[in-house]
Enzyme design. Structure first.
Site, PDB file in Angstrom:
ATOM      1  N   GLU A   1      10.074   8.380 -16.795  1.00  0.00           N
ATOM      2  CA  GLU A   1       8.708   8.900 -16.988  1.00  0.00           C
ATOM      3  C   GLU A   1       8.185   8.586 -18.383  1.00  0.00           C
ATOM      4  O   GLU A   1       7.026   8.207 -18.570  1.00  0.00           O
ATOM      5  CB  GLU A   1       8.681  10.411 -16.783  1.00  0.00           C
ATOM      6  CG  GLU A   1       8.963  10.847 -15.354  1.00  0.00           C
ATOM      7  CD  GLU A   1       9.194  12.344 -15.290  1.00  0.00           C
ATOM      8  OE1 GLU A   1       8.214  13.084 -15.232  1.00  0.00           O
ATOM      9  OE2 GLU A   1      10.366  12.771 -15.339  1.00  0.00           O
TER      10      GLU A   1
ATOM     11  N   SER B   1      15.432  21.288 -16.071  1.00  0.00           N
ATOM     12  CA  SER B   1      14.254  22.116 -16.323  1.00  0.00           C
ATOM     13  C   SER B   1      14.723  23.403 -16.980  1.00  0.00           C
ATOM     14  O   SER B   1      15.786  23.928 -16.646  1.00  0.00           O
ATOM     15  CB  SER B   1      13.549  22.414 -15.009  1.00  0.00           C
ATOM     16  OG  SER B   1      12.829  23.624 -15.106  1.00  0.00           O
TER      17      SER B   1
ATOM     18  N   HIS C   1       0.833  -1.220   0.000  1.00  0.00           N
ATOM     19  CA  HIS C   1       0.000   0.000   0.000  1.00  0.00           C
ATOM     20  C   HIS C   1       0.865   1.267   0.000  1.00  0.00           C
ATOM     21  O   HIS C   1       0.439   2.306   0.479  1.00  0.00           O
ATOM     22  CB  HIS C   1      -0.936   0.044   1.211  1.00  0.00           C
ATOM     23  CG  HIS C   1      -1.706  -1.214   1.446  1.00  0.00           C
ATOM     24  ND1 HIS C   1      -2.976  -1.426   0.974  1.00  0.00           N
ATOM     25  CD2 HIS C   1      -1.356  -2.367   2.076  1.00  0.00           C
ATOM     26  CE1 HIS C   1      -3.390  -2.632   1.327  1.00  0.00           C
ATOM     27  NE2 HIS C   1      -2.420  -3.237   1.983  1.00  0.00           N
TER      28      HIS C   1
ATOM     29  N   LYS D   1      16.555  21.493 -10.833  1.00  0.00           N
ATOM     30  CA  LYS D   1      15.885  20.248 -11.198  1.00  0.00           C
ATOM     31  C   LYS D   1      16.776  19.237 -11.906  1.00  0.00           C
ATOM     32  O   LYS D   1      17.612  19.594 -12.727  1.00  0.00           O
ATOM     33  CB  LYS D   1      14.675  20.546 -12.105  1.00  0.00           C
ATOM     34  CG  LYS D   1      13.545  21.282 -11.448  1.00  0.00           C
ATOM     35  CD  LYS D   1      12.831  20.468 -10.361  1.00  0.00           C
ATOM     36  CE  LYS D   1      12.104  19.274 -10.892  1.00  0.00           C
ATOM     37  NZ  LYS D   1      10.839  19.629 -11.540  1.00  0.00           N
TER      38      LYS D   1
END
Ligand code: ARG
Length: 472
Positions: free
Chosen positions: A289, A276, A155, A282
C-alpha cells in the site's frame, strides 16, 4: 565574513540566510563535491595554473575535510549557505589561505551541476542493482509457477486463464524497459559540465577533458551556458523513476487484491505485513500500500522539477537550487521500495490450489468453446452468439461449461462432441495459446530463457558502471 562578502557593506538579513541556504539538504552532495574538487585541483596543477605543492596541500586538506564531514566532526552551517562554500571554508580552516586557490577557474554554477551528475550516476547504479534483484525475484516466482493456472482479467472481470508465471513475467519485461530507460539516460548524465564557469567559460588555460577523464565521464558538455543552465538530466531521471513507480504501484495493487480474503491467491510473508491496533484478525499489506501511495510523491517531484525549470532564462538562476530535494527524495523513495519489494515477492506464498479452483469455476473458457465451434466450420460471430447463449443458460442453472452434459450442450449446437471436456479444461485452455508471447507453457518457458539472458546483461552493465563510479 561571507566568502563572497567583498562587495557588501551590510550583513545579510538572518532570515535571508535561513531562506536561501541549501546546506540542510545539499550536504548529501559532500562526497561528490570533494571528488570533483580533487579532480579540479589536480587539473589546475597539471595545467600549471597553480603549483604542484599548492595542489598537494589542497588535496590533502580536502581529504581531511571529507573525513571530518563523514564522521560528523565538521560543522556545516547556514552561514556558508551551501555545501560548496562550507567545504571551501573548512578547507581554508584546515590548510590556510592556499585553500582559497581551489576555486580558481570554477564557479559554484558548474560545480553544483557536476555534483548533481556525480550523485545521479551513483543513484542510477544503486537503483539498477535493486531493480535487477526484483526482476530476479519475479523470475524465480515465474519459474516455480509454470504449471500454476490462474484467472487472467480484463476490466477486473475474469477473462481467460493464464499461467501465473506469465503474469510474473509481464512485470519482468515492464521492469526491463525501466532498466533500459535508466541505462539509456546514463550517457546524458555522464557528461562533465566543469569548466563552464559561471556561464561563459573561464579565462584560465584549463583542461576540461582532464577533469572529465579523472571523474570517468564519457565526455564534456559542449556549451558552457547549457552546462550550467539545464537540469534535463534530473527531469529525465525523475520521469524514468515515475514510470518505474507506476509499474511498481500496479504490482502493489495486485498484491493488495490477491492477498485479500476475496481473492485469496497469495499470502505475503508475515515479515512484510503489519497488524491492526484494534482488530486482532488483521494482516495488512502495508508495504504494498505504501509503495503504491508513495508513487504520488515521485510524480510530484517530476512535476515540481518541470515547473521550476519552465520559463527560466539562461543561465543559472537560484530557482535551480530547487532541483535537489525532489531528486533526493525520489532516489530514497525508490531505493526503499525496491529494497523491500524483492524479498517480499520472493517470500510470497502462491496458493496454487485456490487459483486453480478459481479458473475451474468460472466462464473463462468460453472463448475456447467458441474457437472449438469455429474449428468445426461455424463463423466466429455465430459461434460467439451460441456460446453467449450457453453461458446465459449456465448462469441460470448455476453451472459452469464443464458441468454441462453433452446432451445439454448439443441443444445449443450439434457440432459439440465429447472431446469438448478436454478442450475446455483450464490447462488445455492455457496451452492452446501457443503463440509467441502467449501463455502456453512452452511460450512462457521461452520468455524465462530470454529474460535470463537479459538479466545477465543488466548485471554486466551494473558491474561496469560500479567500476566507473568508484573514484577514490
Ligand atoms: N546552492 C546553489 C545551488 O544549489 C549552488 C549554486 C549557487 N550559485 C550561485 N551563483 N548562487 O544551486
Amino acid at each position: 565574513m561571507k566568502l563572497w562578502g567583498g562587495r557588501f557593506i551590510k550583513p545579510t538579513n538572518e532570515l535571508v540566510d535561513e531562506y536561501t541556504a541549501s546546506i540542510q539538504f545539499d550536504q548529501k552532495l559532500a562526497k561528490y563535491d570533494i571528488q570533483g574538487s580533487l579532480a579540479h585541483v589536480e587539473m589546475l596543477a597539471a595545467c600549471k595554473i597553480i603549483s604542484e605543492q599548492d595542489a598537494a596541500k589542497i588535496a590533502e586538506g580536502l581529504k581531511v575535510v571529507a573525513e571530518k564531514i563523514e564522521s560528523k566532526q565538521a560543522e556545516l552551517t547556514k552561514d556558508h549557505e551551501d555545501i560548496h562554500m562550507n567545504i571551501e571554508k573548512l578547507l581554508i580552516d584546515e590548510v590556510g589561505s592556499v585553500g582559497g586557490k581551489l576555486h580558481t577557474g570554477r564557479s559554484r554554477n558548474d560545480q553544483v551541476a557536476l555534483d548533481m551528475r556525480l550523485y545521479l550516476r551513483e543513484a542510477i547504479v544503486g537503483i539498477a542493482q535493486k531493480l535487477v534483484s526484483l526482476q530476479q525475484s519475479l523470475h524465480q516466482q515465474a519459474a516455480s509457477n509454470l504449471d500454476t493456472v490462474f484467472p487472467g482479467y480484463t476490466h477486473l472481470q475474469r477473462a481467460q486463464p493464464v499461467l501465473f508465471a506469465h503474469h510474473m513475467m509481464a512485470y519482468v519485461f515492464m521492469f526491463q524497459r525501466d532498466m533500459e530507460r535508466l541505462i539509456d539516460s546514463w550517457k546524458r548524465v555522464n557528461q562533465s559540465p566543469l569548466g563552464a564557469g559561471a556561464l561563459a567559460g573561464t579565462t584560465y588555460p584549463i583542461d576540461r577533458h582532464y577533469v572529465a577523464r579523472k571523474l570517468n565521464f564519457e565526455g564534456i558538455c559542449d556549451n558552457s551556458l547549457d552546462a550550467v543552465s539545464d537540469r534535463d538530466f534530473v527531469v529525465e531521471f525523475l520521469s524514468n523513476a515515475s514510470l518505474l513507480s507506476t509499474h511498481l504501484s500496479r504490482l502493489c495493487e495486485e498484491l493488495v487484491q490477491w492477498s485479500s480474503i476475496e481473492f485469496n491467491f497469495v499470502e505475503l510473508d508475515d515479515a512484510f505485513c503489519t497488524g491492526s491496533s484494534m482488530m486482532p484478525q488483521k494482516k495488512n499489506p502495508d508495504v504494498a500500500e505504501l509503495v503504491r501511495g508513495k508513487t504520488g510523491r515521485v510524480y510530484g517531484n517530476l512535476m515540481g522539477m518541470l515547473t521550476t525549470l519552465k520559463g527560466l532564462p539562461l543561465a543559472y538562476n537560484k530557482d535551480m537550487q530547487e532541483d535537489k530535494e525532489g531528486m533526493f527524495d525520489t532516489v530514497d523513495t525508490l531505493k526503499g521500495a525496491l529494497e523491500l519489494f524483492a524479498p517480499m515477492i520472493e517470500t510470497m506464498v502462491v496458493k496454487k490450489g485456490v487459483m486453480y479452483q478459481a479458473v475451474a469455476n468460472d466462464y473463462s473458457n468460453a472463448t475456447d468453446l467458441a474457437d472449438y465451434l469455429v474449428d468445426k466450420g461455424l463463423p466466429f460471430r455465430e459461434a460467439h452468439a451460441v456460446v453467449g447463449q450457453v453461458v446465459l443458460h449456465c448462469i441460470h442453472q448455476n453451472k459452469y461449461l464443464l458441468n454441462m452434459s453433452i446432451e445439454e450442450l448439443k441443444v445449443f449446437s450439434t457440432l459439440i462432441e465429447k472431446d469438448i471436456y478436454t478442450v475446455l479444461s483450464p490447462k488445455a485452455v492455457v496451452n492452446a495459446r501457443d503463440v509467441v508471447g502467449g501463455t502456453a507453457k512452452t511460450q512462457v518457458e521461452a520468455q524465462l530463457t530470454k529474460a535470463e539472458i537479459i538479466l545477465e546483461e543488466n548485471k554486466t552493465w551494473i558491474t561496469e558502471r560500479m567500476k566507473q563510479i568508484e573514484l577514490w
